[in-house]
Design an enzyme around this catalytic site. Structure first.
Site, PDB file in Angstrom:
ATOM      1  N   GLU A 230     -54.024  -0.525 -13.328  1.00 58.75           N
ATOM      2  CA  GLU A 230     -54.160  -0.369 -15.025  1.00 58.75           C
ATOM      3  C   GLU A 230     -53.964  -1.915 -15.471  1.00 58.75           C
ATOM      4  O   GLU A 230     -53.681  -2.780 -14.709  1.00 58.75           O
ATOM      5  CB  GLU A 230     -52.884   0.488 -15.241  1.00 58.75           C
ATOM      6  N   LYS A 232     -52.158  -4.554 -17.636  1.00 65.54           N
ATOM      7  CA  LYS A 232     -50.799  -4.795 -18.018  1.00 65.54           C
ATOM      8  C   LYS A 232     -50.756  -5.249 -19.428  1.00 65.54           C
ATOM      9  O   LYS A 232     -51.072  -6.294 -19.801  1.00 65.54           O
ATOM     10  CB  LYS A 232     -50.034  -6.123 -17.101  1.00 65.54           C
ATOM     11  N   ARG A 237     -42.117  -2.004 -23.977  1.00 66.55           N
ATOM     12  CA  ARG A 237     -41.708  -1.069 -22.935  1.00 66.55           C
ATOM     13  C   ARG A 237     -41.014  -0.085 -23.632  1.00 66.55           C
ATOM     14  O   ARG A 237     -39.996  -0.420 -24.340  1.00 66.55           O
ATOM     15  CB  ARG A 237     -41.165  -1.414 -21.814  1.00 66.55           C
ATOM     16  N   ARG A 252     -37.153  -0.639 -23.980  1.00 69.58           N
ATOM     17  CA  ARG A 252     -36.504  -0.951 -22.662  1.00 69.58           C
ATOM     18  C   ARG A 252     -35.267  -1.671 -22.732  1.00 69.58           C
ATOM     19  O   ARG A 252     -34.145  -1.388 -21.693  1.00 69.58           O
ATOM     20  CB  ARG A 252     -37.521  -1.792 -21.825  1.00 69.58           C
ATOM     21  N   GLU A 280     -46.067   1.835 -23.424  1.00 68.26           N
ATOM     22  CA  GLU A 280     -46.003   0.443 -24.073  1.00 68.26           C
ATOM     23  C   GLU A 280     -46.365   1.023 -25.672  1.00 68.26           C
ATOM     24  O   GLU A 280     -47.156   1.536 -25.831  1.00 68.26           O
ATOM     25  CB  GLU A 280     -47.082  -0.088 -23.412  1.00 68.26           C
ATOM     26  N   LYS A 402     -46.937  -6.551 -10.567  1.00 73.43           N
ATOM     27  CA  LYS A 402     -47.568  -6.842 -11.803  1.00 73.43           C
ATOM     28  C   LYS A 402     -48.478  -8.157 -11.320  1.00 73.43           C
ATOM     29  O   LYS A 402     -47.733  -9.038 -10.829  1.00 73.43           O
ATOM     30  CB  LYS A 402     -46.525  -7.365 -13.045  1.00 73.43           C
TER      31      LYS A 402
END
Length: 534
Positions: A230, A232, A237, A252, A280, A402
């Site tokens: 996907e 980033k 978040r 987050r 996100e 990531k």
């Protein structure tokens, strides 16, 4: 040892240790000895639930000067030398010989909370009385509680591991139970960890699963067919929750931010109940991501204007499903969770909720080519997730990676320096950098990370020997040290003299091989803005 002394000892141990195991042992010792009410406050403090400030820094400094009989200029010189107000006051106030302080950590915190509504005279009386009850180390911690300036290198994961050693619970359960919306003033330690709150709090989020940076070749991960790719995204978040006809949005950092994004209110009547979506929070228009700089215009504002809603519309880019019909499905495979997520987003069919699309690729080399085009898609790189993976707690190696693109870089010269915080409070470690604009130097960013301890010490020595002027805690230095500054993105900014703002600037390396005549120019920055800004 009394409660406040025990906490001060813990803070000292955490602040002076650089080893994870030492910090873990210090927390285990604390949780094994502290009172239940003090333990609940430590969990709150170390997970970001700090009380609102009751006394201003100006008043604290004035009361310290009065108590220590110091002139303002001398106090300011001491403050500029130490670099931290709480520590300066603790060092300047006389050490009091006394017996054991009977008061606990919770006593001082709850007094400070009550004090916020009191008169200045009542605040002063309590602060002065407390300073007389506390030794120097305790005074420092007490002052930090007032100013809210704790910067202790303790992750929530370490705290969870320490709690797991003192109570008979798995770390995943503890992480979930200490998350969400709870008040240390009214919540008992046994109640929090016993799970009663988790079953009654509709807003409670799950602990986030975090990735590690990919440092090897993707081929070393194995067969590409076992992995999902996907983009980033560069956003906030978050978790989108709907339970019992109520909608919640968490960041987050465990901040409840529902009211900051009114776009999501439209989802209340169309999302099914008993659902938790991970994703996100991002500015977007027509389903396409917009630069993070637009989102920054809304962060921190109590009220969002209609103009801001039009200029920086926000969507939730969903990429995982943690709960469905009230059932925790984190133990399901990613591929199964994703099928359920895709079906929900499709049925909702609303621009405030978008699915973060999966990237099709035939081999690792194809994916490398796509990764190089990340900025064209408004992304920082790629996320690689094992399709068989469960949704875990915290940062784990192996299943989520990531794979970021290389940062943008520019060479700049150090022009201002300020002392750091915590263990760096005696060193000049916070720097401002400039590029050339004709015969002038124009500042464009600050950075305080990226160097080794040895390099920070060398720069500190240079600053002290080459200061030209001082403005409070800031020193103007001879422009001769050149650094390569790395950053993730660039945007136009009317608030900065240079006209640009950088995303996540840090020092990539000290360019000993370059002098100030060889640094980049403001024109170079503007060209980068044209290419990479949006």
């Amino acid at each position: 040892m009394n409660g406040m002394s025990l906490f001060a000892t813990l803070v000292h141990a955490l602040g002076t240790s650089t080893k994870t195991n030492d910090k873990l042992d210090a927390l285990v010792d604390y949780f094994g000895e502290a009172s239940p009410h003090d333990k609940i406050w430590v969990i709150a403090l170390f997970s970001g639930r700090r009380p609102k400030r009751a006394v201003t820094s100006t008043l604290l400094a004035a009361w310290c000067r009065e108590k220590a009989n110091l002139s303002q200029w001398l106090f300011e010189e001491c403050y500029h030398t130490v670099g931290d107000l709480a520590e300066t006051i603790a060092l300047l106030l006389p050490e009091i010989k006394r017996g054991i302080n009977p008061h606990s950590l919770s006593y001082y915190l709850e007094k400070l909370i009550d004090l916020s509504q009191n008169s200045e005279a009542e605040k002063k009386s309590f602060i002065l009385e407390s300073w007389e009850q506390l030794n120097r180390q305790e005074k420092f911690v007490f002052n930090k509680l007032i100013t809210g300036g704790f910067r202790i290198g303790v992750s929530q994961q370490i705290m969870v591991q320490a709690l797991a050693r003192t109570v008979s619970l798995e770390t995943s359960l503890i992480a979930h139970r200490i998350s969400g919306k709870w008040d240390p003033m009214t919540t008992a330690f046994e109640e929090l960890l016993g799970g009663e709150l988790a079953s009654t709090d509709d807003s409670k989020p799950y602990p986030f699963f975090l990735s590690y940076a990919l440092e090897q070749l993707p081929e070393e991960l194995g067969l590409h067919e076992e992995w999902q790719a996907e983009w980033k995204w560069d956003g906030i978040r978050g978790q989108l929750i709907k339970r019992n006809d109520k909608l919640f949005v968490w960041s987050r950092g465990e901040e409840l931010i529902t009211d900051k994004f009114p776009e999501y209110n439209a989802l209340l009547n169309i999302l099914p109940n008993g659902i938790v979506i991970d994703g996100e929070i991002m500015p977007s228009r027509d389903g396409q991501p917009l630069p993070f700089a637009l989102l920054q215009t809304r962060i921190g504002r109590k009220n969002v204007t209609r103009k801001q809603l039009l200029e920086a519309p926000v969507s939730f880019f969903a990429y995982d499903l943690l709960e469905i019909e009230g059932h925790d499905i984190r133990s399901f495979s990613l591929s199964d969770r994703r099928k359920n997520l895709d079906a929900i987003v499709k049925s909702v069919n609303h621009p405030a909720l978008l699915v973060s699309r999966i990237i099709d690729f035939n081999n690792w080399n194809d994916l490398k080519i796509l990764r190089d085009r990340s900025r064209e898609n408004g992304a920082e790189g790629l996320m690689l997730k094992r399709m068989s993976s469960t949704y875990q707690v915290g940062r784990k190696r192996g299943d989520w990676w990531k794979w970021k693109i290389d940062p943008l870089t520019i060479d700049a010269v150090l022009v201002y320096a300020q002392k750091g915080h915590g263990r760096r409070s005696n060193l000049y470690t916070d720097y401002t950098f400039a590029v050339k604009d004709g015969d002038k130097l124009v500042t464009f960013t600050k950075a305080y990370s990226g160097l080794t301890d040895k390099e920070f010490a060398q720069v500190d020595a240079f600053v002290k020997n080459n200061s030209l002027e001082k403005f409070g805690p800031v020193r103007t230095v001879k422009p001769s040290l050149v650094f390569e500054i790395a950053f993730e993105g660039i945007a136009a900014s009317a608030r900065h003299k240079s006209g640009v703002a950088l995303r996540f600037p840090r020092m990539l390396r000290w360019r000993h091989d370059k002098n100030v005549d060889e640094i980049n120019t403001l024109e170079d920055l503007k060209r980068m803005l044209e290419i990479y800004g949006k």
